[in-house]
Design an enzyme around this catalytic site. Structure first.
Site, mmCIF file in Angstrom:
data_model
loop_
_atom_site.group_PDB
_atom_site.id
_atom_site.type_symbol
_atom_site.label_atom_id
_atom_site.label_comp_id
_atom_site.label_asym_id
_atom_site.label_seq_id
_atom_site.Cartn_x
_atom_site.Cartn_y
_atom_site.Cartn_z
ATOM 1 C CG ASP A 91 -2.231 -0.679 0.999
ATOM 2 O OD1 ASP A 91 -2.419 -1.222 -0.104
ATOM 3 O OD2 ASP A 91 -3.066 -0.679 1.919
ATOM 4 C CG HIS A 133 -6.599 5.721 5.417
ATOM 5 N ND1 HIS A 133 -7.781 5.456 6.077
ATOM 6 C CD2 HIS A 133 -6.885 5.673 4.095
ATOM 7 C CE1 HIS A 133 -8.738 5.260 5.180
ATOM 8 N NE2 HIS A 133 -8.228 5.389 3.971
ATOM 9 N N GLY A 141 -2.748 2.870 4.296
ATOM 10 C CA GLY A 141 -3.670 3.192 3.214
ATOM 11 C C GLY A 141 -3.229 4.333 2.316
ATOM 12 C CG ASP A 169 -12.016 8.707 0.946
ATOM 13 O OD1 ASP A 169 -12.125 7.470 0.886
ATOM 14 O OD2 ASP A 169 -11.117 9.338 0.380
ATOM 15 C CG HIS A 171 -11.373 3.820 1.481
ATOM 16 N ND1 HIS A 171 -11.386 4.420 0.239
ATOM 17 C CD2 HIS A 171 -11.114 2.505 1.273
ATOM 18 C CE1 HIS A 171 -11.137 3.500 -0.686
ATOM 19 N NE2 HIS A 171 -10.970 2.342 -0.093
ATOM 20 C CG ASP A 258 -12.832 6.977 -2.440
ATOM 21 O OD1 ASP A 258 -13.710 7.714 -1.953
ATOM 22 O OD2 ASP A 258 -11.890 6.517 -1.761
ATOM 23 C CE1 TYR A 302 -6.634 6.100 -4.307
ATOM 24 C CE2 TYR A 302 -8.861 5.545 -3.615
ATOM 25 C CZ TYR A 302 -7.596 6.009 -3.316
ATOM 26 O OH TYR A 302 -7.293 6.406 -2.039
#
Length: 386
Positions: A91, A133, A141, A169, A171, A258, A302
């Protein structure tokens, strides 16, 4: 006072793991070029991102960790020596001058903070930031230093501000949440795909804060395949009720792009419509509760070709009270970048309708999300009723 400033320096592009890594800051170049093509971003709007000092990084990170990042980026440590710090992993691989590049992203967010808090601009945008993150002593991340955590500590120390952090986000904004989990003067609000399916696996509605900070952490984990209507219904209710409950001095929004159907790392079914509406409500509530003090950063995203430039352009257009275009994207922009893109561009500001086949579980997903929202806001709604 300016309406808004766009924080950017070419050095921010130095935050690059590899040519094949999904985190690719070429999306900054694509977004800026799109905005310039439509006449929505001028050189006078752009202010350079400075580099965060080590003292500023220490607001959120351990000194030993900072030294590890420096040494790794200067070729002095192997991947094995860094692995326990989350560096040198798949990552977050090591890259040259990773400390300097990471500090540049943090400094961009601090530049945005100072412009807003010193009254030079109502709003400020640092699309290079949003690395939510990062932890005190560990990368995670794709995130080495956590610019939002540093910025919130900086807001507290320098400006004595009460801060609302909003993260849309896909995430969960784990690094920021855990940094302020017991702090009653920082409220974190994260809408994200449920951790049952997606990294980092946290962000449950039961994560509400600890000690004096109990009741200042709000999580809204939505089901995989959630579509626009359900996403925006949760976002609007959560935002309005949390703003009214917490009454911040300033709002910092993390604007990962994302949650879109095209994103290769997530399982949500958002369209461009959510990226039009997300900043609109943040803007409105910033003026209602914070005298307009709104700092925004980037984050995930992404599909850097079809999604991020359009989504982030809409954020800047809303910040500056410019009309969001409809219809075709600029032909010059499409012709410049399509040869580099591995996928055909969406040639319009809007997504095709329909963008995907109907979701068989649509009603079930919306009902689950509605039940989650009620539970997540229960602490506020109970207090209001009493």
């Amino acid at each position: 006072m300016k309406k808004a400033v766009f924080v950017y320096s070419p050095e921010q592009l130095g935050y690059k793991f590899s040519d094949t890594h999904p985190f690719n800051h070429k999306r900054l170049t694509l977004t800026m070029d799109l905005l310039k093509n439509i006449g929505a971003l001028d050189d006078v709007d752009i202010v350079p991102a400075r580099i965060a000092t080590e003292e500023e990084l220490l607001l959120a990170h351990d000194p030993k960790y900072i030294e590890i990042v420096k040494s790794a980026g200067h070729g002095k440590l192997s991947e094995a020596q860094c692995a326990s710090y989350g560096i040198g992993t798949e990552d977050t691989p090591i890259f040259k001058n990773m400390h300097e590049a990471s500090a540049q992203l943090v400094g961009g967010t601090l530049t945005a903070v100072d412009y807003v808090m010193e009254g030079k601009a109502e709003h400020a945008l640092n699309l290079g930031g949003g690395l939510h993150h990062g932890f005190r002593g560990r990368a995670s991340g794709f995130c080495i230093y956590n610019d939002s955590t540093v910025a919130i500590r900086y807001l507290q120390d320098k400006y004595k501000a009460r801060v609302l952090y909003v993260d849309t986000d896909a995430h969960h904004g784990d690094g920021v949440q855990w940094s302020f989990y017991d702090d009653p003067d920082v409220c974190t609000l994260s809408i994200h795909e449920t951790g049952r399916y997606l990294f980092p696996g946290t962000g449950n509605i039961t994560e509400r804060g600890n000690g004096q900070g109990y009741g200042t952490s709000f999580n809204f984990p939505i089901d995989a395949f959630t579509e626009d209507d359900s996403f925006l219904d949760i976002y609007e209710q959560a935002m309005r009720e949390v703003f009214e409950f917490f009454k911040p001095d300033v709002v910092l929004t993390q604007n990962g792009a994302d949650a879109h159907y095209f994103d290769p790392l997530t399982h949500l079914y958002g369209t461009m419509n959510i990226y039009k509406e997300i900043p609109k409500l943040a803007h409105k509530l910033a003026h209602e509760y914070c005298d307009g003090k709104w700092i925004a950063v980037g984050g995930g995203g992404y599909d850097i070709w079809r999604v991020v430039p359009r989504a982030w352009s809409m954020l800047w257009l809303e910040m500056t009270n410019q009309e969001i275009p409809t219809g075709p994207l600029p032909q010059a922009w499409l012709e410049r970048w399509q040869p580099e893109a591995p996928v055909p561009f969406i040639p319009t500001w809007e997504d095709p309708n329909p963008l995907y086949e109907p979701i068989p579980r649509k009603a079930e997903i919306e009902e689950k999300n509605a039940q989650m929202l009620e539970k997540a806001l229960h602490i506020i709604r109970t207090e209001k009723r009493s």
